[in-house]
Design an enzyme around this catalytic site. Structure first.
Site, PDB file in Angstrom:
ATOM      1  N   CYS A   8       0.849  -1.198   0.000  1.00 16.22           N
ATOM      2  CA  CYS A   8       0.000   0.000   0.000  1.00 16.22           C
ATOM      3  C   CYS A   8       0.884   1.247   0.000  1.00 16.22           C
ATOM      4  O   CYS A   8       0.627   2.195  -0.748  1.00 16.22           O
ATOM      5  CB  CYS A   8      -0.912   0.040   1.228  1.00 16.22           C
ATOM      6  N   HIS A  99      -0.307  -9.634  -5.092  1.00 20.38           N
ATOM      7  CA  HIS A  99       0.679  -9.235  -6.091  1.00 20.38           C
ATOM      8  C   HIS A  99       0.927 -10.365  -7.071  1.00 20.38           C
ATOM      9  O   HIS A  99       0.855 -11.536  -6.717  1.00 20.38           O
ATOM     10  CB  HIS A  99       2.007  -8.805  -5.437  1.00 20.38           C
TER      11      HIS A  99
END
Ligand code: AMP
Ligand code: ZN
Length: 113
Positions: A8, A99
């Protein structure tokens, strides 16, 4: 955004990484411990803990399309590459923000360890 989440913070420009590609939903940057000549991570801008927690198909699609764009930009689209999403403990996930690894530039072994 989760304050303590590493990806983030990267996605929001709070840590100094060079973004190598981005779209509305996702950003791409080099893995800090590359396992192949090309090793790029593609992450959604929004915090999603893992594939197991994903609910937004458009967001997930944008992550995968950016992975393919990265492969073209890195010159491995023709030679081939691998996209990997590690999910949970047995999957080997260490960063709990979804991811996709884009790995290429050498012949990769199979099956994975
Ligand atoms: P995974 O094991 O699938 O959760 O992958 C996490 C990846 O994040 C590993 O390949 C790490 O090398 C990579 N990584 C950890 N910290 C950073 C960072 N600050 N910048 C870029 N990549 C990172
Ligand atoms: Zn996050």
């Amino acid at each position: 955004m989760t304050e303590t989440c590493l990806f983030c913070r990267i996605a929001h420009g709070e840590l100094p990484v060079t973004l190598i590609a981005q779209n509305d939903h996702a950003v791409a940057f080099r893995d800090i411990h590359p396992q192949a000549p090309v090793h790029v991570l593609v992450v959604p801008r929004r915090h999603v803990g893992s594939l197991a927690e994903a609910t937004d198909g458009a967001e997930l699609g944008a992550v995968l399309l950016l992975a393919a764009e990265v492969a073209r930009a890195e010159g491995v689209a023709e030679s081939g590459y691998r996209t990997v999403m590690n999910t949970g403990d047995d999957g080997g996930q260490t960063v709990h923000h979804l991811h996709v690894h884009v790995l290429g530039g050498r012949r990769l072994g199979w099956p994975p360890g």
